[in-house]
Design a protein around this motif. Structure first.
Motif, mmCIF file in Angstrom:
data_model
loop_
_atom_site.group_PDB
_atom_site.id
_atom_site.type_symbol
_atom_site.label_atom_id
_atom_site.label_comp_id
_atom_site.label_asym_id
_atom_site.label_seq_id
_atom_site.Cartn_x
_atom_site.Cartn_y
_atom_site.Cartn_z
ATOM 1 N N UNK A 17 0.769 -1.200 -0.108
ATOM 2 C CA UNK A 17 -0.050 -0.043 0.056
ATOM 3 C C UNK A 17 0.615 1.342 -0.060
ATOM 4 N N UNK A 18 2.249 1.136 -0.200
ATOM 5 C CA UNK A 18 2.987 2.562 -0.136
ATOM 6 C C UNK A 18 3.335 2.550 -1.707
ATOM 7 N N UNK A 19 2.655 3.710 -2.260
ATOM 8 C CA UNK A 19 3.010 4.151 -3.688
ATOM 9 C C UNK A 19 4.069 5.218 -3.661
ATOM 10 N N UNK A 20 5.244 4.815 -4.231
ATOM 11 C CA UNK A 20 6.178 5.937 -4.375
ATOM 12 C C UNK A 20 6.330 6.834 -5.432
ATOM 13 N N UNK A 21 5.869 6.163 -6.734
ATOM 14 C CA UNK A 21 5.639 7.041 -7.884
ATOM 15 C C UNK A 21 4.153 6.809 -8.416
ATOM 16 N N UNK A 22 3.635 7.896 -8.966
ATOM 17 C CA UNK A 22 2.230 7.581 -9.375
ATOM 18 C C UNK A 22 1.992 7.999 -10.820
ATOM 19 N N UNK A 23 1.718 7.539 -11.822
ATOM 20 C CA UNK A 23 1.137 8.023 -13.149
ATOM 21 C C UNK A 23 2.183 8.989 -13.703
ATOM 22 N N UNK A 24 3.267 8.583 -13.805
ATOM 23 C CA UNK A 24 4.436 9.551 -14.532
ATOM 24 C C UNK A 24 4.308 9.335 -15.905
ATOM 25 N N UNK A 25 4.209 10.695 -16.597
ATOM 26 C CA UNK A 25 3.967 10.700 -18.023
ATOM 27 C C UNK A 25 4.922 11.736 -18.863
ATOM 28 N N UNK A 26 5.916 11.331 -19.279
ATOM 29 C CA UNK A 26 6.805 12.228 -20.003
ATOM 30 C C UNK A 26 7.803 11.875 -20.883
ATOM 31 N N UNK A 27 8.349 12.775 -21.802
ATOM 32 C CA UNK A 27 9.606 12.209 -22.528
ATOM 33 C C UNK A 27 10.698 13.007 -22.391
ATOM 34 N N UNK A 28 11.838 12.545 -22.072
ATOM 35 C CA UNK A 28 13.124 13.408 -21.814
ATOM 36 C C UNK A 28 13.690 13.135 -23.123
ATOM 37 N N UNK A 29 14.134 14.118 -23.871
ATOM 38 C CA UNK A 29 14.537 14.073 -25.378
ATOM 39 C C UNK A 29 15.869 14.143 -25.449
#
Length: 240
Positions: A17-29
């Motif tokens: 039940x411990x969420x560290x990162x949640x729903x990351x959406x990105x592009x590092x070009x």
């Protein structure tokens, strides 16, 4: 040209039940110099661990050069430099021992570049690591990492232990490499001084969620670099 990192619906969870990162959406070009910022426990190191393949995502996908890092069948590792205060080096080794050990794993390792950075960071290859301070050991790591001619440089919080001159040299070297070779740089740090003079992009993490991500100019919104630290603090405090 540097590596591209694509992140879609990325989540990372420990226990049940411990969420560290949640729903990351990105592009590092390719060629981005990204500063990953956030309070302690925001998920910065976890994100870097996922980029390097040290952890497997719980949800979504993360790809570097269209490969999943955690699968570890990855020739691209030859062109990735990793710098972290978590790396331990035997104290009875000399600087030269460590550099030779590092060289063994990288076919593109350059003695010419090594000699250049030994001079820049004022490192004596015959010094024993056990007699060096934490900041001096980080300088040795920097020399080794940059001598592989990386296309991706991942840095986790080492600037905090560098002295004033060492940090100036390190940030200047990263800026020059980014501009000259277009290598991609992902730097997690809590040291904001002069950061805006070097980076191209900013990510703010708060409790595992991306609060903002984008080019530095858009982040500043027309303000000059002197407003950077205040803007970061204001955004992180917003909603507390």
């Amino acid at each position: 040209m540097g590596f591209q990192i694509d992140i879609q619906n990325l989540g990372y969870q420990i226990l049940k039940n411990r969420q560290i990162l949640t729903d990351l959406n990105l592009q590092i070009a390719p060629g981005d110099f990204l500063a990953v910022l956030g309070e302690n426990g925001a998920g910065k190191t976890t994100l870097l661990d996922l980029i390097l393949g040290f952890r497997k995502p719980s949800q979504g996908t993360l790809k570097v050069q269209n490969e999943k890092p955690y699968q570890d069948n990855w020739k691209s590792r030859q062109e990735i430099a990793y710098l972290s205060e978590k790396v331990d080096i035997p104290g009875d080794w000399t600087v030269d021992d460590f550099l030779k050990f590092n060289e063994y794993f990288y076919t593109r390792y350059s003695h010419e570049i090594e000699a250049k950075y030994l001079k820049v960071f004022r490192v004596n290859r015959m010094d024993r690591l056990g007699n060096m301070s934490a900041g001096e050991i980080r300088r040795v790591q920097i020399v080794a990492a940059l001598s592989i001619e990386p296309k991706l440089i991942v840095v986790d919080e080492i600037t905090a232990v560098l002295d004033i001159v060492g940090r100036r040299h390190f940030m200047g070297v990263l800026r020059d490499l980014n501009r000259e070779t277009r290598c991609t740089i992902v730097l997690a740090t809590n040291i904001l001084e002069d950061l805006a003079d070097h980076i191209t992009h900013v990510m703010l993490l708060r409790k595992g969620v991306v609060k903002t991500f984008g080019p530095l100019a858009a982040f500043l919104g027309g303000a000059d670099a002197s407003a950077f630290s205040r803007t970061v603090a204001d955004l992180l405090e917003d909603g507390l």
